[in-house]
Design a protein around this motif. Structure first.
Motif, PDB file in Angstrom:
ATOM      1  N   LYS A   1      54.066  39.080  57.825  1.00 51.74           N
ATOM      2  CA  LYS A   1      54.499  39.108  56.424  1.00 51.74           C
ATOM      3  C   LYS A   1      55.324  40.345  56.107  1.00 51.74           C
ATOM      4  CE  LYS A   1      51.062  36.030  54.501  1.00 51.74           C
ATOM      5  NZ  LYS A   1      50.055  35.788  53.444  1.00 51.74           N
TER       6      LYS A   1
ATOM      7  N   PHE B   1      57.512  36.185  52.858  1.00 48.26           N
ATOM      8  CA  PHE B   1      57.016  35.570  54.077  1.00 48.26           C
ATOM      9  C   PHE B   1      58.060  34.601  54.624  1.00 48.26           C
ATOM     10  CE2 PHE B   1      54.496  34.383  57.375  1.00 48.26           C
ATOM     11  CZ  PHE B   1      53.949  33.112  57.315  1.00 48.26           C
TER      12      PHE B   1
ATOM     13  N   GLN C   1      46.879  33.676  59.729  1.00 46.15           N
ATOM     14  CA  GLN C   1      48.104  34.379  60.019  1.00 46.15           C
ATOM     15  C   GLN C   1      48.050  34.858  61.451  1.00 46.15           C
ATOM     16  OE1 GLN C   1      50.712  34.534  58.103  1.00 46.15           O
ATOM     17  NE2 GLN C   1      51.837  35.731  59.579  1.00 46.15           N
TER      18      GLN C   1
END
Lengths: 110, 115
Positions: A102, B42, A2
């Motif tokens: 996120k 997400f 990420q």
């Protein structure tokens, strides 16, 4: 892997409290943006930060870009139920792609 | 005045079907995008077009095919729908491609449910 790590993932607080959420990365960015997404809607831009160490204020929201331009924080003073939403940070991930963290889901209870 | 509008808002369909989502922007932007938001919220880019030309094509199954008839429209066609395609799909536009100097304007999303 990420590119942007946001914390906390969830945050539930009472009206009137202060809070800070974070967006961290090991990469250096030319700019970073914060968006807020309310249920059933698309994300809406809150702010863009460009300069290392930059601080921008939007009413009760204070945004800071890290000196090294790798991280950012969003501080909300005296949170209100209308601040409830998903807070997303995003930055240029290379090849003209904006990548999103996120998100932090904030709930402000009356 | 709606800046980025996408239709339908909700789409419920069975596995194996083919469906399309439409998107239009009236901001005069050159670049349009499709993003997918999964159940964990997400948000991930799928495609982007700049002035009708494909710029970004992420690792998306060939069953997904974007089409841009003009720079104000970007449609998404999905063939042979699968359960895993269930998500919220967001269309977005920006004045130019890429970076933070050209923020994204999002539509309100299309919630796709495949049963």
């Amino acid at each position: 892997t990420q590119l942007l790590e946001q914390s906390p993932q969830f945050l539930s607080i009472q009206e009137g409290e202060n809070l800070t959420v974070y967006c961290n990365s090991s990469s250096v960015f030319s700019s970073l943006q914060w968006y807020r997404q309310e249920p059933g809607e698309g994300p809406v831009l809150l702010v863009t930060v460009v300069t290392g160490g930059e601080v921008k204020k939007l009413k009760r929201l204070t945004f800071q870009f890290g000196d090294a331009r790798k991280d950012s924080s969003l501080h909300i003073t005296a949170a209100q139920p209308g601040d409830t939403g998903l807070y997303l940070c995003t930055a240029d991930g290379g090849s003209e792609k904006l990548v999103f963290g996120k998100g932090t889901k904030l709930t402000v209870n009356p | 005045d709606t800046a980025v509008s996408q239709t339908p808002k909700y789409l419920v369909t069975q596995m194996g079907n083919d469906k399309s989502i439409k998107c239009e922007q009236n901001l005069g932007h050159d670049t349009m995008y499709w993003y997918k938001q999964d159940s964990k919220k997400f948000l991930k880019i799928m495609f982007s077009y700049n002035n009708k030309e494909l710029i970004i094509n992420e690792t998306v199954p060939n069953r997904f095919s974007p089409k841009s008839p003009d720079k104000a429209h970007l449609n998404l066609h999905i063939n042979s729908l699968e359960l895993g395609d269930s998500a919220v799909y967001f269309c977005a536009s920006s004045r130019s491609s890429g970076t933070g100097n050209s923020p994204l304007h999002f539509g309100n999303g299309t919630r796709l449910t495949v049963t």
